[in-house]
Write a protein that holds these residues in place. Structure first.
Motif, mmCIF file in Angstrom:
data_model
loop_
_atom_site.group_PDB
_atom_site.id
_atom_site.type_symbol
_atom_site.label_atom_id
_atom_site.label_comp_id
_atom_site.label_asym_id
_atom_site.label_seq_id
_atom_site.Cartn_x
_atom_site.Cartn_y
_atom_site.Cartn_z
ATOM 1 N N ARG A 24 0.821 -1.209 0.000
ATOM 2 C CA ARG A 24 0.000 0.000 0.000
ATOM 3 C C ARG A 24 0.857 1.262 0.000
ATOM 4 O O ARG A 24 0.488 2.264 -0.600
ATOM 5 C CB ARG A 24 -0.957 0.007 1.196
ATOM 6 C CG ARG A 24 -2.131 -0.955 1.006
ATOM 7 C CD ARG A 24 -3.046 -0.966 2.191
ATOM 8 N NE ARG A 24 -2.461 -1.811 3.231
ATOM 9 C CZ ARG A 24 -2.943 -1.947 4.447
ATOM 10 N NH1 ARG A 24 -4.008 -1.258 4.811
ATOM 11 N NH2 ARG A 24 -2.370 -2.742 5.322
ATOM 12 N N TYR A 92 -12.587 8.499 6.376
ATOM 13 C CA TYR A 92 -11.984 8.015 5.137
ATOM 14 C C TYR A 92 -11.291 9.152 4.389
ATOM 15 O O TYR A 92 -10.170 8.996 3.903
ATOM 16 C CB TYR A 92 -13.050 7.363 4.243
ATOM 17 C CG TYR A 92 -12.457 6.594 3.096
ATOM 18 C CD1 TYR A 92 -12.252 5.221 3.205
ATOM 19 C CD2 TYR A 92 -12.091 7.224 1.915
ATOM 20 C CE1 TYR A 92 -11.683 4.510 2.160
ATOM 21 C CE2 TYR A 92 -11.529 6.519 0.868
ATOM 22 C CZ TYR A 92 -11.324 5.163 0.993
ATOM 23 O OH TYR A 92 -10.754 4.456 -0.046
ATOM 24 N N ARG A 98 -5.100 10.104 4.205
ATOM 25 C CA ARG A 98 -4.333 10.493 3.016
ATOM 26 C C ARG A 98 -2.840 10.291 3.240
ATOM 27 O O ARG A 98 -2.137 9.781 2.375
ATOM 28 C CB ARG A 98 -4.605 11.965 2.677
ATOM 29 C CG ARG A 98 -3.803 12.456 1.469
ATOM 30 C CD ARG A 98 -3.753 13.960 1.370
ATOM 31 N NE ARG A 98 -3.078 14.548 2.506
ATOM 32 C CZ ARG A 98 -3.239 15.818 2.902
ATOM 33 N NH1 ARG A 98 -4.061 16.621 2.243
ATOM 34 N NH2 ARG A 98 -2.581 16.288 3.948
ATOM 35 N N CYS A 105 -6.893 2.229 3.226
ATOM 36 C CA CYS A 105 -7.737 1.455 2.321
ATOM 37 C C CYS A 105 -6.935 0.900 1.142
ATOM 38 O O CYS A 105 -6.233 1.638 0.456
ATOM 39 C CB CYS A 105 -8.886 2.330 1.827
ATOM 40 S SG CYS A 105 -9.971 1.499 0.667
ATOM 41 N N ALA A 107 -8.196 -0.197 -1.612
ATOM 42 C CA ALA A 107 -8.752 0.287 -2.881
ATOM 43 C C ALA A 107 -8.099 1.597 -3.305
ATOM 44 O O ALA A 107 -7.719 1.761 -4.471
ATOM 45 C CB ALA A 107 -10.262 0.453 -2.773
ATOM 46 N N ALA A 108 -7.946 2.528 -2.386
ATOM 47 C CA ALA A 108 -7.338 3.815 -2.728
ATOM 48 C C ALA A 108 -5.849 3.669 -3.041
ATOM 49 O O ALA A 108 -5.320 4.380 -3.884
ATOM 50 C CB ALA A 108 -7.540 4.816 -1.596
ATOM 51 N N SER A 111 -5.915 0.183 -6.305
ATOM 52 C CA SER A 111 -6.892 -0.162 -7.346
ATOM 53 C C SER A 111 -6.328 -0.033 -8.758
ATOM 54 O O SER A 111 -6.636 -0.846 -9.630
ATOM 55 C CB SER A 111 -8.177 0.648 -7.192
ATOM 56 O OG SER A 111 -7.922 2.025 -7.304
ATOM 57 N N PHE A 129 -13.590 -5.136 -1.693
ATOM 58 C CA PHE A 129 -14.482 -4.079 -2.188
ATOM 59 C C PHE A 129 -15.901 -4.326 -1.661
ATOM 60 O O PHE A 129 -16.539 -3.416 -1.122
ATOM 61 C CB PHE A 129 -14.459 -4.071 -3.721
ATOM 62 C CG PHE A 129 -15.511 -3.195 -4.334
ATOM 63 C CD1 PHE A 129 -15.294 -1.842 -4.511
ATOM 64 C CD2 PHE A 129 -16.722 -3.731 -4.752
ATOM 65 C CE1 PHE A 129 -16.263 -1.024 -5.079
ATOM 66 C CE2 PHE A 129 -17.702 -2.924 -5.319
ATOM 67 C CZ PHE A 129 -17.471 -1.576 -5.483
ATOM 68 N N PHE A 157 -18.583 4.792 -2.178
ATOM 69 C CA PHE A 157 -17.235 4.239 -2.046
ATOM 70 C C PHE A 157 -16.368 4.663 -3.231
ATOM 71 O O PHE A 157 -15.229 5.096 -3.055
ATOM 72 C CB PHE A 157 -17.293 2.716 -1.917
ATOM 73 C CG PHE A 157 -15.977 2.082 -1.560
ATOM 74 C CD1 PHE A 157 -15.134 2.637 -0.611
ATOM 75 C CD2 PHE A 157 -15.577 0.902 -2.161
ATOM 76 C CE1 PHE A 157 -13.919 2.053 -0.266
ATOM 77 C CE2 PHE A 157 -14.367 0.298 -1.829
ATOM 78 C CZ PHE A 157 -13.544 0.877 -0.889
ATOM 79 N N ALA A 158 -16.906 4.568 -4.430
ATOM 80 C CA ALA A 158 -16.146 4.983 -5.615
ATOM 81 C C ALA A 158 -15.764 6.461 -5.527
ATOM 82 O O ALA A 158 -14.626 6.841 -5.852
ATOM 83 C CB ALA A 158 -16.956 4.717 -6.882
ATOM 84 N N VAL A 161 -12.945 6.751 -2.833
ATOM 85 C CA VAL A 161 -11.670 6.216 -3.317
ATOM 86 C C VAL A 161 -11.042 7.189 -4.314
ATOM 87 O O VAL A 161 -9.849 7.485 -4.239
ATOM 88 C CB VAL A 161 -11.859 4.816 -3.953
ATOM 89 C CG1 VAL A 161 -10.611 4.385 -4.723
ATOM 90 C CG2 VAL A 161 -12.186 3.796 -2.877
ATOM 91 N N SER A 165 -7.543 9.102 -3.674
ATOM 92 C CA SER A 165 -6.457 8.846 -4.624
ATOM 93 C C SER A 165 -5.948 10.145 -5.238
ATOM 94 O O SER A 165 -4.734 10.363 -5.333
ATOM 95 C CB SER A 165 -6.932 7.901 -5.726
ATOM 96 O OG SER A 165 -7.259 6.647 -5.189
#
Length: 194
Positions: A24, A92, A98, A105, A107-108, A111, A129, A157-158, A161, A165
């Motif tokens: 990560r 989040y 950050r 996460c 995903a961030a 992905s 996810f 969530f999208a 993320v 990101s």
């Protein structure tokens, strides 16, 4: 040398947790088996006592990281005293999250890389996810029902993320903070519009 019962499982878990953080923080391809094993005080040869390949470790690390992140989110929500979705969004899309991708996460952090991984690894990512989507769905107002709970949770969530990101990607700190703030506002508005 004889080890206590459970030593091999503990060592494996130590490798998975270290890899999860390193992947990560640095990206999957930037982390080599040798440097990872040095981090946990083991040799490269010892790696193959636990995993058949680096991709096996990636898959398990993604699953572990996703579960850990979902557990942390669920704990934050539980401590929020009725402000579940606000606590989730604010936590989040925080400066702390950050600035610490290694514990955040999956995903961030990963992905973009997942699209280039084998289907088995993407399946582990997909499970993570889905776990996060379920956590978000559990925070939504009671007025959001049926299939809409899942679709709204996926949209939120999208959005989160993407915001996280992008806040990590830009070079200007003020712009990064602005992206987080706008991301929080957008995610909350999306939820409240139901």
């Amino acid at each position: 040398m004889r080890y206590e019962k459970g030593h091999k499982e503990q060592t494996r878990q130590k490798i998975v947790e270290a890899a999860s953080e390193r992947f990560r923080a640095d990206g999957i391809d930037a982390v080599g088996v040798v440097s990872l094993m040095n981090d946990v005080g083991l040799t490269q040869g010892g790696f193959y006592n636990h995993f058949g390949s680096k991709e096996d470790l990636v898959r398990e690390s993604v699953a572990n990281g996703a579960s850990s992140a979902a557990e942390r989110m669920a704990a934050r929500i539980a401590a929020s005293r009725g402000e579940g979705y606000r606590a989730l969004v604010n936590g989040y899309l925080s400066v702390d999250h950050r600035d610490h991708p290694e514990t955040g996460c999956v995903a961030a952090a990963l992905s973009a890389e997942m699209g280039r991984r084998p289907v088995e690894t993407r399946a582990a990512f997909t499970e993570g996810f889905s776990e996060m989507v379920d956590v978000i769905a559990g925070t939504l107002p009671d007025t959001v029902r049926g299939k809409r709970r899942r679709t709204l949770s996926m949209a939120v969530f999208a959005s989160m993320v993407g915001s996280l990101s992008l806040s990590r990607a830009v070079a200007e700190p003020a712009l990064s903070d602005e992206i987080l703030a706008l991301g929080r506002q957008s995610a909350l508005e999306l939820i409240e519009a139901g």
